[in-house]
Enzyme design. Structure first.
Site, mmCIF file in Angstrom:
data_model
loop_
_atom_site.group_PDB
_atom_site.id
_atom_site.type_symbol
_atom_site.label_atom_id
_atom_site.label_comp_id
_atom_site.label_asym_id
_atom_site.label_seq_id
_atom_site.Cartn_x
_atom_site.Cartn_y
_atom_site.Cartn_z
ATOM 1 N N ASP A 105 0.811 -1.214 0.000
ATOM 2 C CA ASP A 105 0.000 0.000 0.000
ATOM 3 C C ASP A 105 0.849 1.270 0.000
ATOM 4 O O ASP A 105 2.008 1.271 0.409
ATOM 5 C CB ASP A 105 -0.886 0.038 1.254
ATOM 6 N N HIS A 250 3.708 -2.408 3.094
ATOM 7 C CA HIS A 250 3.717 -1.062 2.525
ATOM 8 C C HIS A 250 5.018 -0.810 1.752
ATOM 9 O O HIS A 250 6.072 -1.301 2.142
ATOM 10 C CB HIS A 250 3.576 -0.001 3.621
#
Length: 283
Positions: A105, A250
């Protein structure tokens, strides 16, 4: 733009309050990660609006390895019909068999995304990247590299807001602008989206479906945004490994060097354990 994640207690409270759960079944097929990564046609990005990501003039060296052997036999891209309005996001994909999904992400970030792409390419596997529009708008070359390597590029809003705090118009702007950036850059809008902080509401499900996207959550949260140490991230992934699991990590939003290093360690171990690392496809 660098954005540190919210305090852990806030993030946990949001997820509990909004009740992430398994969505009703949808037809999904798992492509062979060794031979059929779907090359994303150029996905267009949202209209350029006050970009707040890394400098747009960051130059990326062309990748010497474009994964043509992996994408050569992929069927032509198509646009599935509008999905139903969900009440919960997908977070576990048992239809994928003895496979797992890795997702990243907040990017793309020129400091960390290239290393993650390189590791995935080395092991010839694909992942899902849920990108923020303001980051994507400033790094179109990284978006194209994701798509060229067969990864799924999804929508993670424009500026990473807390979606339930927005009006319907605000949600549509956050998701719509990002889809437009992806469409403009890659030649097709995204088919998947993920709410920042895992905070969904009815408006986001309705607007996401109207934009042609299915909601994707996760099964295993590495909590890598808290920088707990490379070994801890590796352990969380391996301890949570199971068929149909979706792993959240991430590639932007802070110092992601631990996330990069952890991927290099746990990915070969997952493959050695017999897991296929793949991505879901809508049919």
């Amino acid at each position: 733009m660098r954005r540190d994640p919210p305090r852990p207690e806030r993030r946990t409270a949001l997820r509990v309050a909004l009740g992430l759960g398994a969505a009703t079944a949808v037809h999904l097929i798992a492509a062979d990660p060794a031979s059929t990564p779907s090359r994303s046609a150029p996905v267009a990005d949202t209209p350029p609006a006050a970009a707040a990501g890394p400098p747009a003039n960051v130059r990326r060296r062309p990748s010497p390895y474009r994964l043509d052997p992996m994408t050569a036999n992929t069927p032509p891209r198509f646009r599935p019909g509008r999905p139903p309005v969900r009440t919960r996001p997908f977070e576990h994909l048992p239809e994928l068999g003895h496979s797992m999904v890795l997702s990243f992400d907040d990017g793309p970030d020129p400091l960390y995304t290239p290393d993650i792409l390189a590791t995935l390419r080395e092991h010839r596997v694909r992942a899902m990247f849920f990108v923020c529009g303001e980051m994507a708008d400033g790094n179109p070359d990284l978006l194209r590299e994701m798509a060229d390597d067969g990864h799924v590029v999804g929508n993670h809003s424009w500026s990473h807001p807390l979606i339930p705090n927005l009006s319907r118009a605000g949600i549509r702007d956050e998701l719509g602008r990002t889809s437009e950036v992806l469409d403009r850059t890659l030649g097709a809008p995204p088919l998947w989206y993920r709410a920042p902080y895992g905070a969904w509401n009815r408006n986001s499900f309705e607007i996401g479906a109207d934009l042609g996207m299915e909601p994707m959550a996760w099964t295993v949260d590495t909590l890598d945004w808290k920088t707990p140490g490379t070994g801890t991230i590796v352990r969380r992934v391996l301890d949570g490994a199971a068929p149909g699991v979706v792993v959240l990590s991430h590639d932007a939003g802070g110092d992601r060097s631990q996330s990069v290093a952890a991927l290099r360690r746990y990915l070969p171990r997952l493959l050695h354990s017999g897991y296929r690392i793949t991505v879901p496809h809508r049919v």
